[in-house]
Design an enzyme around this catalytic site. Structure first.
Site, short mmCIF file in Angstrom:
data_model
loop_
_atom_site.label_atom_id
_atom_site.label_comp_id
_atom_site.label_asym_id
_atom_site.label_seq_id
_atom_site.Cartn_x
_atom_site.Cartn_y
_atom_site.Cartn_z
N GLU A 34 0.85 -1.20 0.00
CA GLU A 34 0.00 0.00 0.00
C GLU A 34 0.88 1.24 0.00
OE1 GLU A 34 -2.42 2.90 -0.11
OE2 GLU A 34 -3.28 0.89 -0.27
N ARG A 35 0.62 2.15 -0.92
CA ARG A 35 1.47 3.33 -1.08
C ARG A 35 1.08 4.49 -0.19
NH1 ARG A 35 -0.25 5.68 -7.07
NH2 ARG A 35 -2.38 6.32 -6.51
N GLU A 36 -0.18 4.48 0.33
CA GLU A 36 -0.63 5.66 1.06
C GLU A 36 -1.35 5.32 2.36
OE1 GLU A 36 -2.66 9.98 -0.07
OE2 GLU A 36 -2.82 8.29 -1.44
N GLY A 40 -7.75 2.44 2.13
CA GLY A 40 -8.01 3.05 0.84
C GLY A 40 -8.80 4.35 0.90
N ILE A 41 -9.25 4.79 -0.25
CA ILE A 41 -10.03 6.02 -0.35
C ILE A 41 -11.32 5.91 0.45
CG2 ILE A 41 -11.36 7.48 -1.95
CD1 ILE A 41 -8.35 7.92 -2.09
N CYS A 42 -11.99 4.76 0.36
CA CYS A 42 -13.27 4.60 1.04
C CYS A 42 -13.18 4.94 2.51
CB CYS A 42 -13.79 3.18 0.86
SG CYS A 42 -15.25 2.81 1.84
N GLU A 204 -26.19 18.64 -13.49
CA GLU A 204 -26.06 17.26 -13.97
C GLU A 204 -26.29 17.22 -15.48
OE1 GLU A 204 -25.48 13.76 -14.89
OE2 GLU A 204 -25.29 14.07 -12.71
N HIS A 445 -43.70 -4.90 13.93
CA HIS A 445 -44.46 -3.64 14.01
C HIS A 445 -44.20 -2.97 15.35
CE1 HIS A 445 -47.82 -0.81 13.57
NE2 HIS A 445 -48.15 -1.11 14.82
#
Length: 466
Positions: A34-36, A40-42, A204, A445
């Site tokens: 892993e470089r960072e 990860g980004i997530c 959009e 319920h």
């Protein structure tokens, strides 16, 4: 000499680290490069910290409506610095948790940047770019993820034009904000900033927001967002950005052919992603790519023997839970197990805005395009006792069934906590449930989940509470 492993995983995000843990569980000697950031980004800059920000928006929104619940909440204010700090603390805590889990499962972690050196060999460089180590592995899993797409003329500069990273750590709150793109990322940021009092405009290019959602759900979500004060332009695009000292002048090409020029303090560009495929030496090993994504088969195998790709770098849907599940399937196939291939139509998608949006399977328009004869059920939140008690009467659950077989083809939801409810339909689709099993299931319920059952009833002319 290079150290030898059974499995080498390039990337420690939700696909990579999960694949590594499952490989270790199956007795395979495993390394993650892993470089960072592990997670990860997530975990570090996406799913988790944004949900922390959106929780702040939810708490603020509830406090602002306290009078409806008999609670006096006067003189409300917020501390942006503390909001951001809490979000970062949540991300950091979970990142350290990933490191612990990898250590617990005896997975080796190497900090560095990886590239494919030769068949079965990964070269790792340190942060200074100098060679660090060579890793030999029988199986190599590429899980390098993706990054934000940069549009010509809308290049982020970190100050006036933001990506998701800058949007998560604003030094101050802008008074006005332009969000380019209305997918989950764009709408979540729009919802967060709107809740904090920012004047938000969303642009959009296609003719509806949340482009992958069912048309009816998209329209209801848009109506709610506009009611909250957002300005939304669909079928529109940003023709030009002119940067000033501390603001941006945007030229918008609108759907009716007219041009509008408006000034914004900041711009967030959330117009899709591109796969991180550069500098890995894919071409040299004969690994095929398609529009920045690695081409794989149903078990994540690439066109090169012994090399696999999972997660965002391997194509849509670009979701963390898809990456994790892909990683498990990939590793179990490597280990000689017999996993089922991933059915992308059984992957739920969630948008954590206010109101929330969630879906699984195909939309009504897709079903009709496929030529299917269908039954469609709808149930509004205003017919649900728990929704009324929560003060969340706006919402809809929509279900789509094959009229001949009763197969659940899709479920689409907008409203409070639908991102939690959707998994009920996820289990149903995985088990290949028909309307019969769903209607025989007892839902507790009072709960929001009763809207799910009522929607099924409605598809077959048996709805009770409307």
């Amino acid at each position: 000499m290079a150290e030898a492993y059974d499995v080498a995983v390039i990337g420690g995000g939700p696909g990579g680290y999960v694949a590594a843990i499952r490989a270790a569980q199956l007795g395979l000697k495993t390394v993650v490069i892993e470089r960072e950031h592990l997670g990860g980004i997530c975990l570090n800059w996406g799913c988790i910290p944004t949900k922390a920000l959106l929780r702040t928006a939810e708490v603020l929104r509830l406090a602002q409506h306290g009078a409806e619940f008999g609670i006096k909440a006067e003189g409300l204010s917020f501390d942006l610095g503390k909001i951001v700090a809490r979000s970062r603390a949540v991300a950091n805590k979970l990142a350290s948790g990933v490191a612990y889990l990898l250590k617990k499962h005896k997975v080796t972690v190497i900090d560095g940047t990886a590239r494919l050196k030769a068949k079965g060999v990964v070269a790792v460089a340190g942060k200074d770019g100098k060679p660090l180590a060579d890793v030999e592995a029988k199986h190599i899993i590429i899980a390098t993820g993706a990054r934000a797409r940069v549009l010509p003329g809308l290049e982020p500069d970190g100050k006036l034009v933001w990506t998701y990273k800058e949007a998560m750590v604003p030094p101050s709150l802008p008074k006005s904000l332009l969000v380019v793109g209305s997918g989950a990322i764009g709408i979540e940021f729009a919802s967060f900033y709107n809740a904090l009092g920012v004047k938000v405009t969303v642009v959009e290019i296609v003719d509806k927001i949340l482009p992958f959602e069912d048309d009816e759900i998209s329209a209801l979500a848009r109506k709610s967002f506009e009611k909250q004060g957002m300005t939304i332009h669909t079928g529109a695009k940003v023709d030009m950005l002119e940067k000033g000292k501390d603001s941006v002048k945007a030229t918008l090409a609108l759907k009716d052919g007219k041009t509008q020029i408006a000034e914004f303090d900041r711009v967030i560009v959330a117009a899709g992603i591109v796969g991180n495929v550069e500098n890995i030496r894919l071409e040299e090993l004969g690994i095929k790519t398609d529009r920045t994504h690695i081409v794989v088969d149903e078990f994540s195998r690439t066109s090169a023997a012994g090399v696999y790709a999972i997660g965002d770098v391997a194509g849509p849907p670009w979701l963390a839970h898809k990456a994790s599940h892909e990683g498990i399937i990939c590793v179990e196939k490597i280990a000689g197990r017999n996993p089922h291939p991933l059915n992308v139509r059984n992957i739920p998608g969630c948008t954590y805005s206010h109101p929330q949006v969630a879906s699984i399977g195909i939309t009504e328009a897709m079903a009709k395009k496929d030529g299917r004869e269908i039954k469609v059920g709808r149930f509004p939140y205003q017919g649900n006792g728990k929704a009324i008690a929560l003060g969340e009467p706006e919402g809809l659950v929509k279900t789509i069934f094959d009229a001949k077989t009763g197969e659940l083809l899709g479920a689409h939801m907008v409203g409070a906590e639908v991102t939690e409810l959707i998994q009920g339909f996820g289990v149903a689709k995985t088990l290949e449930t028909t309307e019969a099993e769903l209607m025989e299931t007892v839902f507790p319920h009072p709960t929001l989940s009763e809207t799910m059952l009522e929607s099924v009833f409605d598809a077959y002319g048996r709805v009770i509470h409307i």
